[in-house]
Design an enzyme around this catalytic site. Structure first.
Site, PDB file in Angstrom:
ATOM      1  N   ASP A  96      18.477 -15.924 -45.280  1.00  0.00           N
ATOM      2  CA  ASP A  96      17.712 -14.787 -44.770  1.00  0.00           C
ATOM      3  C   ASP A  96      16.231 -15.143 -44.770  1.00  0.00           C
ATOM      4  O   ASP A  96      15.853 -16.261 -45.108  1.00  0.00           O
ATOM      5  CB  ASP A  96      18.036 -13.490 -45.523  1.00  0.00           C
ATOM      6  CG  ASP A  96      17.233 -13.309 -46.792  1.00  0.00           C
ATOM      7  OD1 ASP A  96      16.662 -14.301 -47.284  1.00  0.00           O
ATOM      8  OD2 ASP A  96      17.173 -12.180 -47.312  1.00  0.00           O
ATOM      9  N   ASP A 262      23.982  -9.192 -52.704  1.00  0.00           N
ATOM     10  CA  ASP A 262      23.377 -10.291 -53.451  1.00  0.00           C
ATOM     11  C   ASP A 262      22.429  -9.681 -54.456  1.00  0.00           C
ATOM     12  O   ASP A 262      21.887  -8.600 -54.211  1.00  0.00           O
ATOM     13  CB  ASP A 262      22.606 -11.218 -52.498  1.00  0.00           C
ATOM     14  CG  ASP A 262      21.409 -10.525 -51.889  1.00  0.00           C
ATOM     15  OD1 ASP A 262      20.321 -10.557 -52.500  1.00  0.00           O
ATOM     16  OD2 ASP A 262      21.552  -9.908 -50.811  1.00  0.00           O
ATOM     17  N   HIS A 402      25.741 -16.668 -67.802  1.00  0.00           N
ATOM     18  CA  HIS A 402      26.854 -15.927 -68.419  1.00  0.00           C
ATOM     19  C   HIS A 402      26.979 -14.529 -67.788  1.00  0.00           C
ATOM     20  O   HIS A 402      28.073 -14.068 -67.492  1.00  0.00           O
ATOM     21  CB  HIS A 402      26.664 -15.821 -69.942  1.00  0.00           C
ATOM     22  CG  HIS A 402      27.266 -14.584 -70.522  1.00  0.00           C
ATOM     23  ND1 HIS A 402      28.548 -14.541 -71.019  1.00  0.00           N
ATOM     24  CD2 HIS A 402      26.779 -13.324 -70.624  1.00  0.00           C
ATOM     25  CE1 HIS A 402      28.819 -13.303 -71.398  1.00  0.00           C
ATOM     26  NE2 HIS A 402      27.766 -12.550 -71.180  1.00  0.00           N
TER      27      HIS A 402
HETATM   28 ZN   LIG Z   1      29.817 -15.969 -71.804  1.00  0.00          ZN
END
Ligand SMILES: [Zn+2]
Length: 439
Positions: A96, A262, A402
């Site tokens: 974009d 997003d 994570h």
């Molecule tokens: Zn994790």
């Protein structure tokens, strides 16, 4: 629903030693550092979003890319530049313009031809039409009989410009025989104005439409827009939400036509948010701050002014790290650990308690739950308690990785994900192991 991770060159150094806090002497950032998709053996997102504004660096924001990286991206194409082959699952790349980088300009600084050339040379799978972001939002403009001047002409002109560029973009996309899938952008200032833009884009021929300018909106405002759009959306039209995640509302958004979104917030919250730094099981935990003395300008100032003893600061910093290590081994209680952490906090942020900004309750919850012990992701498996330490980019960024992994897992557990990457993960792993064995 697909989740695209916006790229801003967030990589981690696999040689970083968390106990000694040292890197390998031979590490070369470009060659050795890893993207999030190279860290996990199970998928954490469906694709990357690459913005021209971020790659080129517009105005004061500057680029996250060096000149040689920019050249390499356009010469080799994005799939090779981002080493997509190393991902455990096929990833797509959306391009974009990064309209937020030039929001203060009167007009976008690029031409449609430049944007098409950028997408083509980068070999993106999707390309978003050239747009100009609208930050105003006023549903009062939709009221029957509302005056035209509720919304200034300059704002209306931005929508007009965005639609004109979308028309030119689609025409030239066809004429140029480009391979990537084009998306038109809808910008608006109210539910009805967004719906009108979507209607216009569908008429031009778009069946994948990105909704821009919604980042600052409240969830309720986004919902109102989506409902209004729903009334004009053709059955085959898919929507992409630019820059927005509201994990609690993904189910509802999906029902209202959102096929992809997003967001960097799972990554950024890991080290930018005051409290919500680590996601697990629908909870957000506060990371444990053990600032490096060198990296803390306030503390440095106090040390130079003689208000704080450098020796005492160093000792507490070390004790905090040691305490967390022993805590994770079950050799320190929550209370004992908390005591040291808060003593260090009183040193580097003496007014915290007065400002009701101290972390006593938040840390207690984090330590009581020790969520990293339950997480199945590779970052937590490898880093153990280091993942919860708010300290330096290597830890903070991995905690962000994570969070991305967790959000993606959550989407799939709720049946919102696209395809079934988690059933195929064994196959993909086996394929990779085989490829490695063959050198
Ligand atoms: Zn994790």
């Amino acid at each position: 629903m697909k989740f695209f991770l916006p790229d801003s060159q967030d990589l981690v150094d696999p040689s970083f030693d968390f106990e000694l806090e040292r890197r390998s002497m031979t590490r070369q950032r470009q060659r050795d550092d890893l993207y999030a998709h190279e860290v996990f053996s199970t998928p954490a997102f469906d694709g990357l979003l690459v913005s021209k504004g971020i790659v080129d660096g517009f105005g004061v924001l500057g680029s996250r890319y060096t000149l040689s990286q920019r050249r390499r991206l356009q010469r080799d194409g994005a799939p090779r530049f981002f080493r997509l082959d190393n991902a455990s699952y096929p990833l797509e790349i959306m391009g974009d313009c990064g309209a937020f980088t030039y929001v203060d300009e009167e007009e976008p600084p690029y031409s449609v031809d430049e944007v098409l050339a950028f997408y083509e040379s980068c070999r993106f799978h999707y390309g978003v039409s050239l747009d100009h972001v609208i930050l105003e939002f006023d549903p009062a403009a939709d009221a029957p009989g509302a005056e035209e001047d509720v919304i200034p002409p300059a704002i209306r002109a931005r929508q007009q410009l965005t639609l004109e560029r979308a028309r030119e973009f689609l025409r030239k996309h066809k004429a140029g025989g480009h391979c990537f899938k084009p998306l038109g952008v809808a910008q608006g200032w109210s539910p009805k104005s967004y719906a009108a833009a979507v209607k216009a884009l569908q008429k031009m021929g778009y069946d994948y439409i990105a909704l821009g300018g919604m980042v600052p909106l409240k969830t309720q405002e986004i919902r109102l827009c989506l409902e209004e759009i729903q009334a004009v959306r053709k059955p085959g039209t898919r929507l992409h939400l630019l820059g927005v995640t509201r994990p609690e509302h993904l189910q509802e958004f999906s029902r209202l036509g959102i096929a992809s979104f997003d967001s960097t917030s799972p990554l950024r919250q890991a080290f930018k948010d005051a409290r919500d730094n680590y996601y697990l099981d629908g909870h957000k935990y506060t990371a444990i701050r053990i600032p490096q003395i060198e990296g803390n300008p306030d503390l440095q100032k106090k040390i130079f002014a003689g208000q704080v003893s450098q020796e005492r600061a160093r000792q507490l910093e070390r004790e905090c790290l040691e305490s967390m290590r022993l805590f994770d081994q079950g050799r320190r209680t929550v209370r004992q650990t908390l005591e040291v952490l808060l003593e260090y906090e009183r040193l580097y942020d003496p007014d915290a308690k007065q400002k009701r900004n101290d972390h006593a309750a938040a840390y207690e919850q984090t330590l009581e739950n020790a969520p990293w012990r339950r997480c199945a992701c590779e970052v937590c498996g490898k880093l153990k308690h280091h993942v919860i330490l708010f300290r330096g980019a290597e830890r903070n960024r991995r905690r962000g990785f994570h969070n991305i992994w967790t959000l993606y897992r959550q989407m799939h557990e709720r049946g919102l994900g696209e395809g079934s990457p988690f059933q195929e993960e064994t196959g993909a792993r086996a394929r990779r192991a085989k490829a490695r064995a063959h050198g």
